[in-house]
Write a protein that holds these residues in place. Structure first.
Motif, PDB file in Angstrom:
ATOM      1  N   ALA A 196       4.950   1.341  11.796  1.00 42.07           N
ATOM      2  CA  ALA A 196       3.780   1.069  10.954  1.00 42.07           C
ATOM      3  C   ALA A 196       3.325   2.388  10.354  1.00 42.07           C
ATOM      4  CB  ALA A 196       2.655   0.445  11.777  1.00 42.07           C
ATOM      5  N   VAL A 197       3.313   2.453   9.036  1.00 40.53           N
ATOM      6  CA  VAL A 197       2.989   3.711   8.356  1.00 40.53           C
ATOM      7  C   VAL A 197       1.873   3.483   7.346  1.00 40.53           C
ATOM      8  CG1 VAL A 197       3.882   5.564   6.892  1.00 40.53           C
ATOM      9  CG2 VAL A 197       5.351   4.574   8.652  1.00 40.53           C
ATOM     10  N   THR A 198       0.874   4.353   7.403  1.00 40.15           N
ATOM     11  CA  THR A 198      -0.283   4.204   6.511  1.00 40.15           C
ATOM     12  C   THR A 198      -0.319   5.325   5.477  1.00 40.15           C
ATOM     13  OG1 THR A 198      -1.537   3.175   8.298  1.00 40.15           O
ATOM     14  CG2 THR A 198      -2.812   4.054   6.450  1.00 40.15           C
ATOM     15  N   SER A 199      -0.618   4.972   4.244  1.00 39.01           N
ATOM     16  CA  SER A 199      -0.867   5.968   3.193  1.00 39.01           C
ATOM     17  C   SER A 199      -2.231   5.703   2.575  1.00 39.01           C
ATOM     18  CB  SER A 199       0.172   5.857   2.070  1.00 39.01           C
ATOM     19  OG  SER A 199       1.411   6.366   2.505  1.00 39.01           O
ATOM     20  N   VAL A 232      -2.893   1.649   2.458  1.00 35.92           N
ATOM     21  CA  VAL A 232      -1.817   0.664   2.613  1.00 35.92           C
ATOM     22  C   VAL A 232      -1.081   0.986   3.906  1.00 35.92           C
ATOM     23  CG1 VAL A 232       0.355  -0.235   1.676  1.00 35.92           C
ATOM     24  CG2 VAL A 232      -1.448   0.509   0.119  1.00 35.92           C
ATOM     25  N   THR A 233      -0.893  -0.016   4.749  1.00 36.29           N
ATOM     26  CA  THR A 233      -0.064   0.153   5.942  1.00 36.29           C
ATOM     27  C   THR A 233       1.141  -0.762   5.803  1.00 36.29           C
ATOM     28  OG1 THR A 233      -1.993   0.629   7.303  1.00 36.29           O
ATOM     29  CG2 THR A 233       0.005  -0.050   8.470  1.00 36.29           C
ATOM     30  N   VAL A 234       2.324  -0.198   5.981  1.00 33.60           N
ATOM     31  CA  VAL A 234       3.538  -1.007   5.875  1.00 33.60           C
ATOM     32  C   VAL A 234       4.168  -1.128   7.253  1.00 33.60           C
ATOM     33  CG1 VAL A 234       5.872  -1.143   4.884  1.00 33.60           C
ATOM     34  CG2 VAL A 234       3.936  -0.456   3.462  1.00 33.60           C
ATOM     35  N   SER A 246       4.817   2.702   1.885  1.00 34.17           N
ATOM     36  CA  SER A 246       3.357   2.835   1.968  1.00 34.17           C
ATOM     37  C   SER A 246       2.862   3.749   0.843  1.00 34.17           C
ATOM     38  CB  SER A 246       2.903   3.309   3.341  1.00 34.17           C
ATOM     39  OG  SER A 246       3.355   4.604   3.595  1.00 34.17           O
ATOM     40  N   THR A 247       3.578   4.818   0.588  1.00 35.57           N
ATOM     41  CA  THR A 247       3.191   5.715  -0.507  1.00 35.57           C
ATOM     42  C   THR A 247       3.299   4.983  -1.851  1.00 35.57           C
ATOM     43  OG1 THR A 247       4.136   7.525   0.785  1.00 35.57           O
ATOM     44  CG2 THR A 247       3.586   8.005  -1.496  1.00 35.57           C
ATOM     45  N   ARG A 262       6.026  -9.992  -2.489  1.00 35.53           N
ATOM     46  CA  ARG A 262       6.567 -11.345  -2.723  1.00 35.53           C
ATOM     47  C   ARG A 262       8.014 -11.290  -3.189  1.00 35.53           C
ATOM     48  NH1 ARG A 262       1.266 -12.114  -4.721  1.00 35.53           N
ATOM     49  NH2 ARG A 262       0.134 -13.329  -3.152  1.00 35.53           N
ATOM     50  N   GLY A 263       8.363 -10.236  -3.924  1.00 29.23           N
ATOM     51  CA  GLY A 263       9.712 -10.108  -4.449  1.00 29.23           C
ATOM     52  C   GLY A 263      10.727  -9.603  -3.439  1.00 29.23           C
ATOM     53  N   SER A 264      10.288  -8.956  -2.361  1.00 31.28           N
ATOM     54  CA  SER A 264      11.283  -8.398  -1.437  1.00 31.28           C
ATOM     55  C   SER A 264      11.219  -9.014  -0.046  1.00 31.28           C
ATOM     56  CB  SER A 264      11.189  -6.880  -1.374  1.00 31.28           C
ATOM     57  OG  SER A 264       9.878  -6.458  -1.176  1.00 31.28           O
ATOM     58  N   ARG A 265       9.997  -9.131   0.516  1.00 29.98           N
ATOM     59  CA  ARG A 265       9.804  -9.786   1.814  1.00 29.98           C
ATOM     60  C   ARG A 265      10.572  -9.153   2.967  1.00 29.98           C
ATOM     61  NH1 ARG A 265       8.123 -14.941   1.743  1.00 29.98           N
ATOM     62  NH2 ARG A 265       7.733 -14.517   3.938  1.00 29.98           N
ATOM     63  N   ASP A 266      11.017  -7.895   2.828  1.00 33.65           N
ATOM     64  CA  ASP A 266      11.695  -7.246   3.956  1.00 33.65           C
ATOM     65  C   ASP A 266      10.750  -6.307   4.701  1.00 33.65           C
ATOM     66  OD1 ASP A 266      11.600  -5.440   1.896  1.00 33.65           O
ATOM     67  OD2 ASP A 266      13.684  -4.796   2.047  1.00 33.65           O
ATOM     68  N   PHE A 267       9.443  -6.501   4.493  1.00 28.98           N
ATOM     69  CA  PHE A 267       8.431  -5.721   5.211  1.00 28.98           C
ATOM     70  C   PHE A 267       7.144  -6.538   5.208  1.00 28.98           C
ATOM     71  CE2 PHE A 267       7.866  -4.853   0.747  1.00 28.98           C
ATOM     72  CZ  PHE A 267       6.489  -4.781   0.578  1.00 28.98           C
ATOM     73  N   GLU A 268       6.168  -6.100   5.981  1.00 25.39           N
ATOM     74  CA  GLU A 268       4.840  -6.708   5.947  1.00 25.39           C
ATOM     75  C   GLU A 268       3.846  -5.599   5.622  1.00 25.39           C
ATOM     76  OE1 GLU A 268       4.540  -9.947   6.114  1.00 25.39           O
ATOM     77  OE2 GLU A 268       6.618 -10.293   6.715  1.00 25.39           O
ATOM     78  N   ALA A 269       2.628  -5.972   5.218  1.00 24.39           N
ATOM     79  CA  ALA A 269       1.675  -4.934   4.814  1.00 24.39           C
ATOM     80  C   ALA A 269       0.232  -5.335   5.077  1.00 24.39           C
ATOM     81  CB  ALA A 269       1.858  -4.604   3.334  1.00 24.39           C
ATOM     82  N   VAL A 270      -0.583  -4.300   5.263  1.00 22.05           N
ATOM     83  CA  VAL A 270      -2.039  -4.456   5.387  1.00 22.05           C
ATOM     84  C   VAL A 270      -2.665  -3.584   4.298  1.00 22.05           C
ATOM     85  CG1 VAL A 270      -4.061  -4.039   6.855  1.00 22.05           C
ATOM     86  CG2 VAL A 270      -1.905  -4.824   7.889  1.00 22.05           C
TER      87      VAL A 270
END
Ligand code: AMP
Ligand code: MG
Length: 303
Positions: A196-199, A232-234, A246-247, A262-270
């Protein structure tokens, strides 16, 4: 990497943490933009000879992510960061014509690859600062695996990588900072075997005339990002991907970033937004607990 690192590892092999520390120092020696002996420094100062496999691979990854994010991630933005003083802490607002000139030499098209060689066009420079910590945290996780450590928490300046679960078998709990009050958490993520990485521009900034200027630059205009997002946290399996995204998603702003998900869906985000909402993608929302006192409202981002 100009930050703090902590590793909590549980198991029998006390050597693992020392190995990880050593590894991060090795990576720093390859990727640092300021260390005169690093490979990136050499590249930025005219060297066009052989590079280590790792440096080439991380440069390639950064360029690939730059392409995928339509230039939002721009590993050549360094000369612009220098002008703003983010590399020295001697902050200043550059003249528009200086930025205009510098932007002529930025962009992934200024980096050329042939075989195992990388060359930069005149005036161009590379900076892996937006991906290196994620990569380093992933390397630390690998070292934990190699040493048979089944439970660990690696924190490299807010780049979190967890190995397995907590020693008691429950998921790791990761606080996401409230960008408006960094001593508090806006919410808590439960994670197992994930990064989980935040920028956000609240992490490093200066203020002039009541305006905040943060360290993440909008590469189109050479000016610190100022959009509807605070952070943004990924979340994904791979910490390097999380760091790059995240950057980039922070640069894009909420609408474009949600579309990208929506186009990639290979990660989640906050996404923590200026309108006091925290928007969480549907794949991770069950693992996110909002702090009820944070003043934010939770919303789900659906596919
Ligand atoms: P991060 O903390 O991973 O979001 O990365 C931010 C760091 O990457 C900054 O401190 C700069 O060194 C560099 N940077 C700033 N803006 C960008 C950008 N648009 N693309 C790539 N790197 C950037
Ligand atoms: Mg990053």
């Amino acid at each position: 990497m100009d930050t703090y690192m902590t590793i909590d590892a549980y198991g029998d092999n006390s050597n693992a943490v020392g190995q990880a520390e050593k590894r991060v120092s090795e990576l720093e020696k390859l990727f640092s933009v300021t260390d005169e002996h690093s490979e990136i420094y050499a590249l930025n100062h005219g060297y066009s000879g052989e590079l280590s496999r790792e440096t080439i691979d991380l440069i390639r990854f950064a360029l690939e992510m730059s392409e995928k994010t339509d230039g939002a991630l721009d590993p050549t933005i360094y000369p612009v960061l220098v002008q703003w003083g983010f590399t020295t802490g001697e902050y200043r607002i550059p003249e528009p014509d200086i930025l205009f000139e510098l932007l002529k030499n930025t962009g992934r098209d200024k980096v050329h690859q042939s075989g195992d060689k990388i060359t930069l066009e005149k005036g161009a420079m590379l900076d892996l600062g937006a991906v290196a910590k994620g990569y380093a945290s992933e390397e630390c996780a690998e070292i934990m695996h190699e040493n048979g450590i089944k439970s660990a928490l690696i924190n490299l300046g807010g780049n979190i990588r967890v190995v397995g679960n907590r020693p008691d078998g429950s998921p790791w709990k990761i606080g996401i900072a409230n960008p408006l009050n960094v001593d508090e958490y806006a919410g808590i993520l439960s994670l197992s075997d994930n990064a989980a990485v935040t920028s956000g521009n609240y992490q490093r900034f200066f203020i002039e005339d009541d305006i905040e200027y943060g360290h993440i630059i909008n590469p189109e205009i050479g000016i610190p990002v100022d959009n509807d997002l605070l952070s943004v946290t990924v979340i994904a399996k791979d910490g390097t991907l999380c760091d790059a995204l995240s950057t980039a998603l922070f640069v894009m702003g909420a609408e474009k970033a949600e579309g990208f998900w929506r186009g990639s869906r290979d990660f989640e985000a906050v996404f923590i937004a200026k309108d006091k909402t925290i928007r969480v993608t549907s794949g991770i929302i069950d693992n996110f607990k909002l702090d009820e006192n944070s003043g934010f409202t939770l919303k789900e981002i659906k596919p």
